[in-house]
Design a protein around this motif. Structure first.
Motif, short mmCIF file in Angstrom:
data_model
loop_
_atom_site.label_atom_id
_atom_site.label_comp_id
_atom_site.label_asym_id
_atom_site.label_seq_id
_atom_site.Cartn_x
_atom_site.Cartn_y
_atom_site.Cartn_z
N TYR A 1 0.72 -0.59 -0.01
CA TYR A 1 -0.08 0.13 0.25
C TYR A 1 0.80 0.98 0.29
O TYR A 1 1.67 0.84 0.48
N LEU B 1 0.54 5.57 1.03
CA LEU B 1 -0.38 6.53 1.61
C LEU B 1 -1.33 7.62 0.72
O LEU B 1 -0.62 8.14 -0.40
N ASP B 2 -2.22 7.43 0.84
CA ASP B 2 -3.64 7.89 0.17
C ASP B 2 -2.91 9.33 1.26
O ASP B 2 -4.12 9.80 2.32
N THR C 1 -5.54 11.64 4.68
CA THR C 1 -4.65 10.72 5.60
C THR C 1 -4.54 12.26 6.16
O THR C 1 -3.94 13.08 5.62
N SER D 1 4.28 4.10 3.59
CA SER D 1 4.04 3.14 2.86
C SER D 1 3.77 2.08 3.66
O SER D 1 3.79 1.95 4.43
N ALA E 1 4.89 -1.01 8.10
CA ALA E 1 4.95 0.29 7.27
C ALA E 1 6.37 1.35 8.01
O ALA E 1 6.97 1.01 8.43
N ARG F 1 -9.00 -0.07 -0.78
CA ARG F 1 -8.57 1.43 0.28
C ARG F 1 -8.99 0.93 1.75
O ARG F 1 -9.86 0.37 1.72
N VAL G 1 -5.55 6.86 8.64
CA VAL G 1 -4.59 7.12 7.97
C VAL G 1 -5.64 6.46 6.66
O VAL G 1 -6.43 5.13 6.91
N ALA H 1 -4.79 4.20 2.74
CA ALA H 1 -3.69 3.28 2.20
C ALA H 1 -4.49 3.29 0.64
O ALA H 1 -5.56 2.33 0.56
#
Length: 181
Positions: A14, A16-17, A21, A45, A58, A139, A175, A177
Motif C-alpha cells: 500500500y 498512503l493516500d 490521511t 507505505s 509500515a 483502500r 490513515v 492507504a
C-alpha cells in the motif's frame, strides 16, 4: 468505508493516500487549553499480511516544515526552536513489529525519529474499513494514536517551556492507504 469480512483480503502493498490521511498532534498549553495541529506533507507505505499480521510493516516520512497549528508565530517557533527543521527536516517512523490484538485492533511498534533522536514507540491502531473505491482501487483505513514525551526527543526550548507546554504530546493518525496493483 465498510470492513471486509476477512483480514486475508487486506494482504498487499500500500501507499498512503495523502489527500485523505491526517497526521496530527495534541498538546496541552498553559495546562488549561489544548493546541491541535497537523503535518501537511508526508509520505508512507505499508505491507499488510492479513494471514499473518506479524509480517506486516509500515514506513512514514513527515516533512517537519509542514507543521500547522493555525497560528503563524507558534508554527514558526515550532519549526525553529522545537523541531529545528533546518538541521532535521524529516520525522520518520519505521515499524519493527506488528501485533494483532483482536479482529480489528493492532499494535505497531517501531522507531520514531525526531530531531535526529530515535526511540521506540508503540502505536495502537484500529482497522476502520476497507473497500474498493469508484475507480476500482482497493483502500484500507486505520485510526491510531500514541502519547509520547517530547523531552525524550529533545523537543524543548527553555525552562519556561516546561511550564507552558505539556511534556506529553499525543500523535494522531487517520490513515487511508491504496493497494498498489
Amino acid at each position: 468505508m465498510t470492513t471486509t469480512t476477512t483480514l486475508s483480503e487486506l494482504t498487499g502493498d500500500y501507499v498512503l493516500d495523502t489527500a485523505h490521511t491526517r497526521i496530527g498532534f495534541v498538546a496541552r498549553h498553559a495546562m488549561a487549553t489544548r493546541v491541535r495541529g497537523q503535518f501537511d506533507k508526508f509520505e508512507g507505505s505499508a505491507h499488510l499480511d492479513g494471514d499473518d499480521p506479524s509480517k506486516s510493516s509500515a514506513q512514514l516520512t513527515i516533512q517537519a516544515m509542514s507543521i500547522q497549528t493555525r497560528n503563524q508565530q507558534r508554527d514558526d517557533q515550532l519549526r525553529s526552536t522545537f523541531l529545528d527543521v533546518d538541521n532535521h527536516p524529516a520525522i520518520t517512523f519505521t515499524s519493527t513489529k506488528v501485533k494483532q490484538v483482536d479482529a480489528t485492533t493492532f499494535k505497531a511498534t517501531g522507531d520514531l525519529t525526531i530531531r535526529g533522536v530515535t526511540k521506540p514507540v508503540t502505536v495502537d491502531f484500529e482497522l476502520t474499513g476497507a473497500e474498493n473505491d469508484p475507480r476500482g482501487d482497493f483502500r484500507v483505513g486505520f485510526g491510531g494514536s500514541v502519547t509520547i514525551s517530547r523531552k525524550d526527543w529533545g523537543v524543548n526550548w527553555n525552562a519556561a517551556t516546561s511550564v507552558l507546554v505539556s511534556e506529553k504530546v499525543t500523535l494522531e493518525f487517520d490513515v487511508v492507504a491504496i493497494r498498489r496493483s
